[in-house]
Design an enzyme around this catalytic site. Structure first.
Site, short mmCIF file in Angstrom:
data_model
loop_
_atom_site.label_atom_id
_atom_site.label_comp_id
_atom_site.label_asym_id
_atom_site.label_seq_id
_atom_site.Cartn_x
_atom_site.Cartn_y
_atom_site.Cartn_z
N PRO A 125 0.82 -1.22 0.00
CA PRO A 125 0.00 0.00 0.00
C PRO A 125 0.86 1.27 0.00
CG PRO A 125 -0.66 -1.51 1.76
CD PRO A 125 0.62 -2.02 1.21
N GLU A 126 0.48 2.21 -0.88
CA GLU A 126 1.16 3.51 -0.94
C GLU A 126 0.13 4.58 -0.58
OE1 GLU A 126 3.35 3.89 -4.64
OE2 GLU A 126 3.59 1.74 -4.77
N LYS B 121 2.71 7.07 4.42
CA LYS B 121 1.97 5.79 4.37
C LYS B 121 1.47 5.38 5.76
CE LYS B 121 5.16 4.33 0.72
NZ LYS B 121 6.25 3.39 0.43
N ARG C 9 14.23 -2.59 -7.10
CA ARG C 9 12.79 -2.62 -7.38
C ARG C 9 12.54 -2.66 -8.89
NH1 ARG C 9 10.11 -0.45 -2.97
NH2 ARG C 9 8.36 -1.63 -3.82
#
Ligand SMILES: [Zn+2]
Length: 299
Positions: A2-3, A59, A278
């Site tokens: 989740p961002e 976040k 990433r």
């Protein structure tokens, strides 16, 4: 993972439902959730307090309680915060009816449960168990988040401010965007989407942006995050909103996870590289790789 748009979606859904409600009881089923504080200490400190607000910083979810205390929660990889109706035998993450004695996947991954005074419950579920929570008084809250970067959906997020943060930095733009000390709440998904919108190559050195690039990147970040909010966040893996439902942003990605598919702008294939460990998706034709230093204008 989740961002900002995913956390903000949960926040906006939950706040009107739980504001003003009293927490009758907090049950922590996994001591790692509150580590290093003992779970029993957090349980007793939270019990009986009224929820004044639910906010977000980067976040992080901030559950403001009466008595100038805030329970700060971070969903990390796979955490979800879901509102559950009393004794309803429905899996909040799957929306499926359960048979007598059956444990839902949410129950198996339940790490903490708030019992509210209206009979409803707030569940923190988390299969991979990296999520965390800590209690902090209001005096400590500001200091705790002093090093967190600018909120990208606030008026404080300007091209000029971005330029000051990026000045002299040789780190690739993708890494710069992932660093929470610069911009709070942007992660792997929205960094890729923002760079595509700004037409900037993810490996461009952050300090190489000229004024027009700073404006483009600022706008790209805001537009990417707002698209995420409009579609209720992205559910690539485990993310569910506060009602247990999937978001729709994963169907709207311009480049993220779309390796080999046509670029929405030029039709060429989207490429994938690894930056800072990433997966990073971009269009090699549309996104300009900037030189290390801005070129001086010829006099
Ligand atoms: Zn393209």
């Amino acid at each position: 993972m989740p961002e900002l748009p995913e956390v903000e979606t949960v926040c906006r859904q939950l706040e009107p439902e739980i504001e003003g409600r009293r927490i009758e009881r907090l049950e922590v089923l996994d001591g790692r959730w509150t580590r290093p504080a003992p779970a029993a200490k957090v349980e007793s400190a939270v019990a009986g307090r009224t929820i004044e607000a639910l906010g977000r910083r980067g976040k992080y979810l901030l559950l403001a309680l009466d008595g100038e205390m805030t329970l700060v929660m971070h969903l990390r990889m796979t955490g979800n915060l879901v509102l559950v109706e009393g004794d309803e035998r429905v899996d909040p993450s799957e929306g499926m009816r359960l048979y007598e004695g059956e444990r839902s996947s949410s129950e198996r991954h339940l790490r903490a449960r708030f019992e509210l005074d209206d009979g409803r419950q707030l569940w923190f579920t988390d299969p991979r168990r990296f999520g965390e929570a800590f209690l902090i008084d209001d005096a400590g809250l500001e200091a705790r988040f002093a090093k967190l970067g600018v909120e990208p959906l606030s008026a404080d997020f300007t091209a000029e401010g971005l330029g000051r943060r990026a000045a002299g930095r040789t780190a690739p733009l993708k890494s710069f965007l992932l660093d929470q000390a610069h911009i709070a709440g942007v992660g792997n998904i929205y960094a890729d989407e923002a760079l595509f919108r700004a037409r900037l190559h993810p490996l461009s050195p952050a300090g190489s942006m000229r004024p027009e690039h700073l404006v483009a990147l600022r706008d790209g970040v805001v537009e990417a995050l707002e698209a995420g909010l409009t579609h209720g966040g992205a559910s690539i893996d485990d993310y569910r909103d506060a009602r247990g439902e999937k978001g729709g942003m994963q169907n709207e990605f311009l480049v993220h996870t779309r390796e080999g598919e046509p670029c929405p702008s030029c039709g060429g294939p989207i490429a994938r590289i690894v930056v800072s460990g990433r997966s990073t998706y971009y269009c090699p034709s549309c996104q300009v790789r900037l030189r290390k230093r801005p070129r001086r204008r010829a006099t």
